[in-house]
Design a protein around this motif. Structure first.
Motif, PDB file in Angstrom:
ATOM      1  N   GLN A   1       1.020  -1.203  -0.120  1.00 33.87           N
ATOM      2  CA  GLN A   1      -0.201  -0.134   0.206  1.00 33.87           C
ATOM      3  C   GLN A   1       0.988   1.314   0.011  1.00 33.87           C
ATOM      4  OE1 GLN A   1      -3.315  -0.118   2.958  1.00 33.87           O
ATOM      5  NE2 GLN A   1      -3.177  -2.583   2.894  1.00 33.87           N
ATOM      6  N   GLY A   2       1.130   1.755  -1.224  1.00 30.62           N
ATOM      7  CA  GLY A   2       2.099   3.001  -1.310  1.00 30.62           C
ATOM      8  C   GLY A   2       3.435   2.265  -1.656  1.00 30.62           C
ATOM      9  N   ALA A   3       4.344   3.252  -1.495  1.00 30.53           N
ATOM     10  CA  ALA A   3       5.739   2.993  -1.831  1.00 30.53           C
ATOM     11  C   ALA A   3       6.293   2.325  -0.625  1.00 30.53           C
ATOM     12  CB  ALA A   3       6.547   4.181  -2.437  1.00 30.53           C
ATOM     13  N   ALA A   4       7.683   1.622  -0.931  1.00 27.66           N
ATOM     14  CA  ALA A   4       8.358   1.251   0.181  1.00 27.66           C
ATOM     15  C   ALA A   4       9.439   2.080   0.563  1.00 27.66           C
ATOM     16  CB  ALA A   4       9.268  -0.040  -0.385  1.00 27.66           C
ATOM     17  N   ARG A   5       9.611   2.140   1.814  1.00 28.75           N
ATOM     18  CA  ARG A   5      10.594   3.391   2.106  1.00 28.75           C
ATOM     19  C   ARG A   5      11.285   3.043   3.330  1.00 28.75           C
ATOM     20  NH1 ARG A   5       5.265   4.889   2.485  1.00 28.75           N
ATOM     21  NH2 ARG A   5       4.246   5.773   4.298  1.00 28.75           N
ATOM     22  N   LEU A   6      12.705   3.155   3.638  1.00 29.29           N
ATOM     23  CA  LEU A   6      13.634   2.605   4.615  1.00 29.29           C
ATOM     24  C   LEU A   6      13.596   3.946   5.563  1.00 29.29           C
ATOM     25  CD1 LEU A   6      15.417   0.407   5.565  1.00 29.29           C
ATOM     26  CD2 LEU A   6      17.227   1.669   4.493  1.00 29.29           C
ATOM     27  N   VAL A   7      13.152   3.792   7.068  1.00 31.14           N
ATOM     28  CA  VAL A   7      13.100   4.770   7.793  1.00 31.14           C
ATOM     29  C   VAL A   7      13.596   4.459   9.220  1.00 31.14           C
ATOM     30  CG1 VAL A   7      10.904   5.656   6.431  1.00 31.14           C
ATOM     31  CG2 VAL A   7      10.598   4.191   8.542  1.00 31.14           C
ATOM     32  N   ARG A   8      13.610   5.290  10.131  1.00 30.13           N
ATOM     33  CA  ARG A   8      13.753   4.933  11.614  1.00 30.13           C
ATOM     34  C   ARG A   8      12.434   5.085  12.198  1.00 30.13           C
ATOM     35  NH1 ARG A   8      19.140   6.457  14.350  1.00 30.13           N
ATOM     36  NH2 ARG A   8      18.591   4.814  15.438  1.00 30.13           N
ATOM     37  N   ALA A   9      11.987   3.901  12.684  1.00 33.03           N
ATOM     38  CA  ALA A   9      10.520   3.874  13.455  1.00 33.03           C
ATOM     39  C   ALA A   9      10.283   4.905  14.363  1.00 33.03           C
ATOM     40  CB  ALA A   9      10.430   2.341  13.725  1.00 33.03           C
ATOM     41  N   THR A  10       8.941   5.297  14.590  1.00 34.10           N
ATOM     42  CA  THR A  10       8.706   5.923  15.647  1.00 34.10           C
ATOM     43  C   THR A  10       8.184   5.053  16.926  1.00 34.10           C
ATOM     44  OG1 THR A  10       6.539   5.897  14.922  1.00 34.10           O
ATOM     45  CG2 THR A  10       7.659   7.719  14.149  1.00 34.10           C
ATOM     46  N   GLY A  11       7.975   3.896  16.731  1.00 36.58           N
ATOM     47  CA  GLY A  11       7.488   2.665  17.649  1.00 36.58           C
ATOM     48  C   GLY A  11       6.114   2.396  17.782  1.00 36.58           C
ATOM     49  N   ASP A  12       5.191   3.130  16.936  1.00 31.07           N
ATOM     50  CA  ASP A  12       3.794   2.652  17.077  1.00 31.07           C
ATOM     51  C   ASP A  12       3.255   2.300  15.525  1.00 31.07           C
ATOM     52  OD1 ASP A  12       3.916   5.052  15.229  1.00 31.07           O
ATOM     53  OD2 ASP A  12       2.613   6.377  16.428  1.00 31.07           O
ATOM     54  N   GLU A  13       4.422   2.253  14.858  1.00 34.32           N
ATOM     55  CA  GLU A  13       3.769   1.454  13.459  1.00 34.32           C
ATOM     56  C   GLU A  13       3.356  -0.063  13.565  1.00 34.32           C
ATOM     57  OE1 GLU A  13       7.433   4.433  12.671  1.00 34.32           O
ATOM     58  OE2 GLU A  13       6.850   2.808  14.050  1.00 34.32           O
ATOM     59  N   PRO A  14       2.414  -0.595  12.875  1.00 35.07           N
ATOM     60  CA  PRO A  14       2.051  -1.740  13.003  1.00 35.07           C
ATOM     61  C   PRO A  14       2.750  -2.598  12.257  1.00 35.07           C
ATOM     62  CG  PRO A  14       0.436  -0.805  11.715  1.00 35.07           C
ATOM     63  CD  PRO A  14       1.287   0.397  12.157  1.00 35.07           C
ATOM     64  N   PHE A  15       3.035  -3.938  12.918  1.00 34.60           N
ATOM     65  CA  PHE A  15       3.799  -4.673  12.050  1.00 34.60           C
ATOM     66  C   PHE A  15       3.175  -6.238  12.366  1.00 34.60           C
ATOM     67  CE2 PHE A  15       7.135  -8.264  12.198  1.00 34.60           C
ATOM     68  CZ  PHE A  15       7.805  -8.299  10.994  1.00 34.60           C
ATOM     69  N   ASP A  16       2.627  -6.839  11.082  1.00 36.45           N
ATOM     70  CA  ASP A  16       1.805  -8.176  11.038  1.00 36.45           C
ATOM     71  C   ASP A  16       2.801  -9.056  11.092  1.00 36.45           C
ATOM     72  OD1 ASP A  16      -0.674  -6.456  10.565  1.00 36.45           O
ATOM     73  OD2 ASP A  16      -0.069  -6.540   8.565  1.00 36.45           O
ATOM     74  N   THR A  17       2.504  -9.915  12.199  1.00 34.50           N
ATOM     75  CA  THR A  17       3.376 -11.157  12.524  1.00 34.50           C
ATOM     76  C   THR A  17       2.582 -12.385  13.051  1.00 34.50           C
ATOM     77  OG1 THR A  17       5.336 -11.811  13.444  1.00 34.50           O
ATOM     78  CG2 THR A  17       4.008 -10.363  14.698  1.00 34.50           C
ATOM     79  N   VAL A  18       3.238 -13.551  13.236  1.00 38.19           N
ATOM     80  CA  VAL A  18       2.674 -14.530  13.931  1.00 38.19           C
ATOM     81  C   VAL A  18       3.282 -14.837  15.268  1.00 38.19           C
ATOM     82  CG1 VAL A  18       2.144 -17.238  13.776  1.00 38.19           C
ATOM     83  CG2 VAL A  18       2.358 -15.505  11.843  1.00 38.19           C
ATOM     84  N   ALA A  19       2.406 -15.183  16.472  1.00 40.92           N
ATOM     85  CA  ALA A  19       2.980 -15.342  17.586  1.00 40.92           C
ATOM     86  C   ALA A  19       2.246 -16.556  18.308  1.00 40.92           C
ATOM     87  CB  ALA A  19       2.743 -14.080  18.684  1.00 40.92           C
ATOM     88  N   GLY A  20       2.733 -17.754  18.516  1.00 40.57           N
ATOM     89  CA  GLY A  20       1.995 -18.976  19.196  1.00 40.57           C
ATOM     90  C   GLY A  20       1.276 -19.563  18.106  1.00 40.57           C
ATOM     91  N   GLY A  21       1.640 -19.354  16.784  1.00 40.29           N
ATOM     92  CA  GLY A  21       0.803 -19.897  15.840  1.00 40.29           C
ATOM     93  C   GLY A  21      -0.451 -18.990  15.467  1.00 40.29           C
ATOM     94  N   GLU A  22      -0.484 -18.023  15.928  1.00 41.00           N
ATOM     95  CA  GLU A  22      -1.707 -17.026  15.692  1.00 41.00           C
ATOM     96  C   GLU A  22      -1.164 -15.734  15.190  1.00 41.00           C
ATOM     97  OE1 GLU A  22      -5.023 -18.172  16.172  1.00 41.00           O
ATOM     98  OE2 GLU A  22      -4.301 -19.988  17.074  1.00 41.00           O
ATOM     99  N   ALA A  23      -2.040 -14.969  14.390  1.00 34.19           N
ATOM    100  CA  ALA A  23      -1.910 -13.926  13.663  1.00 34.19           C
ATOM    101  C   ALA A  23      -1.852 -12.883  14.822  1.00 34.19           C
ATOM    102  CB  ALA A  23      -2.797 -13.386  12.777  1.00 34.19           C
ATOM    103  N   ALA A  24      -0.720 -11.834  14.787  1.00 37.19           N
ATOM    104  CA  ALA A  24      -0.616 -11.016  15.772  1.00 37.19           C
ATOM    105  C   ALA A  24      -0.005  -9.693  15.401  1.00 37.19           C
ATOM    106  CB  ALA A  24       0.319 -11.323  16.958  1.00 37.19           C
ATOM    107  N   VAL A  25      -0.082  -8.741  15.909  1.00 34.99           N
ATOM    108  CA  VAL A  25       0.540  -7.285  15.565  1.00 34.99           C
ATOM    109  C   VAL A  25       1.563  -6.748  16.614  1.00 34.99           C
ATOM    110  CG1 VAL A  25      -0.046  -4.762  15.221  1.00 34.99           C
ATOM    111  CG2 VAL A  25      -1.756  -6.565  14.357  1.00 34.99           C
ATOM    112  N   ASP A  26       2.706  -6.584  16.271  1.00 42.28           N
ATOM    113  CA  ASP A  26       3.705  -6.028  16.929  1.00 42.28           C
ATOM    114  C   ASP A  26       3.930  -5.127  16.695  1.00 42.28           C
ATOM    115  OD1 ASP A  26       5.744  -6.212  18.704  1.00 42.28           O
ATOM    116  OD2 ASP A  26       7.029  -7.886  17.828  1.00 42.28           O
ATOM    117  N   HIS A  27       5.164  -4.153  17.155  1.00 38.80           N
ATOM    118  CA  HIS A  27       5.486  -2.739  16.962  1.00 38.80           C
ATOM    119  C   HIS A  27       7.131  -2.722  17.037  1.00 38.80           C
ATOM    120  CE1 HIS A  27       1.416  -1.156  17.196  1.00 38.80           C
ATOM    121  NE2 HIS A  27       1.174  -2.114  18.157  1.00 38.80           N
TER     122      HIS A  27
END
Length: 227
Positions: free
Chosen positions: A120-146
């Motif tokens: 969604q939009g262009a790729a960009r390499l940045v330094r994170a603010t810390g509140d951006e969502p990161f879709d991942t898997v935890a314990g075999g379940e979908a999860a959102v990390d930061h």
């Protein structure tokens, strides 16, 4: 997409030597790993062992970069470092992923592969603010990390696509057997030669054409350094 990919100034300040060869491959016909792509992985593993790649100065540069933004490279390793530590049993995932993993190991170079249609939009390499969502898997379940504040990440408009520069990809943009359009990010720090970076990109393009002869490939070098 290619012309809109950027490296943020905060990342350039951290590592002025960063350069990224971005490549799109459209019209791919992917599928399960086959004998040819497994052989690419085996060849790359043999080349890595012969050259003692883990002592490569490019790996040291990446470890230093991780420390610079507060990450411990012994715990969350740069992607190529993690692959080289599995060189005796490189996983076969699918044809396209096998191709870019083989390039990563053979050239001792972080290479990321993304499903372009999931962006969604262009790729960009940045330094994170810390509140951006990161879709991942935890314990075999979908999860959102930061990410951590100040962490170097790849992101698009929807969130983080890869944490800790090239450590872990999000679920949303992973290349699957049904992926047809892709973005590859080949990342270099000094003292890695720019002509070697281009050679790796050319080799990846050639392998993608073996997988899909009608694939359409374009590339752009971003953040070219003077050395």
């Amino acid at each position: 997409m290619l012309e809109r990919i950027v490296i943020d100034e905060a990342v350039r300040e951290l590592r002025p030597d960063v350069a990224v060869l971005a490549m799109t491959a459209e019209g791919l016909v992917n599928g399960p790993s086959d004998d040819r792509t497994r052989e690419w992985l085996s060849e790359a593993a043999r080349a890595s062992k012969a050259s003692e790649a883990e002592a490569d100065p490019h790996l040291d540069a990446w470890r230093d970069a991780y420390r610079a933004f507060g990450s411990k490279p012994q715990r969350t390793r740069p992607s190529v470092d993690a692959l080289l530590r599995r060189v005796d049993a490189l996983p076969a995932i699918n044809r396209v992923v096998d191709a870019y993993n083989a390039i990563s190991v053979q050239y001792v170079l972080p290479v990321g592969g993304e499903d372009l249609d999931a962006y969604q939009g262009a790729a960009r390499l940045v330094r994170a603010t810390g509140d951006e969502p990161f879709d991942t898997v935890a314990g075999g379940e979908a999860a959102v990390d930061h990410p951590d504040a100040g962490e170097v990440v790849w992101r698009d408009d929807a969130g983080v696509t890869c944490r800790r520069w090239n450590w872990r990809q999000c679920v949303r943009t992973r290349i699957t057997e049904s992926t047809t359009n892709t973005l590859f990010l080949l990342e270099r720090l000094a003292p890695y030669p720019l002509d070697r970076l281009q050679e790796a990109g050319d080799d990846l393009a050639a392998r993608l054409r073996v997988i899909s002869p009608d694939v359409r490939i374009s590339s752009r070098l971003i953040g070219e350094a003077p050395w």
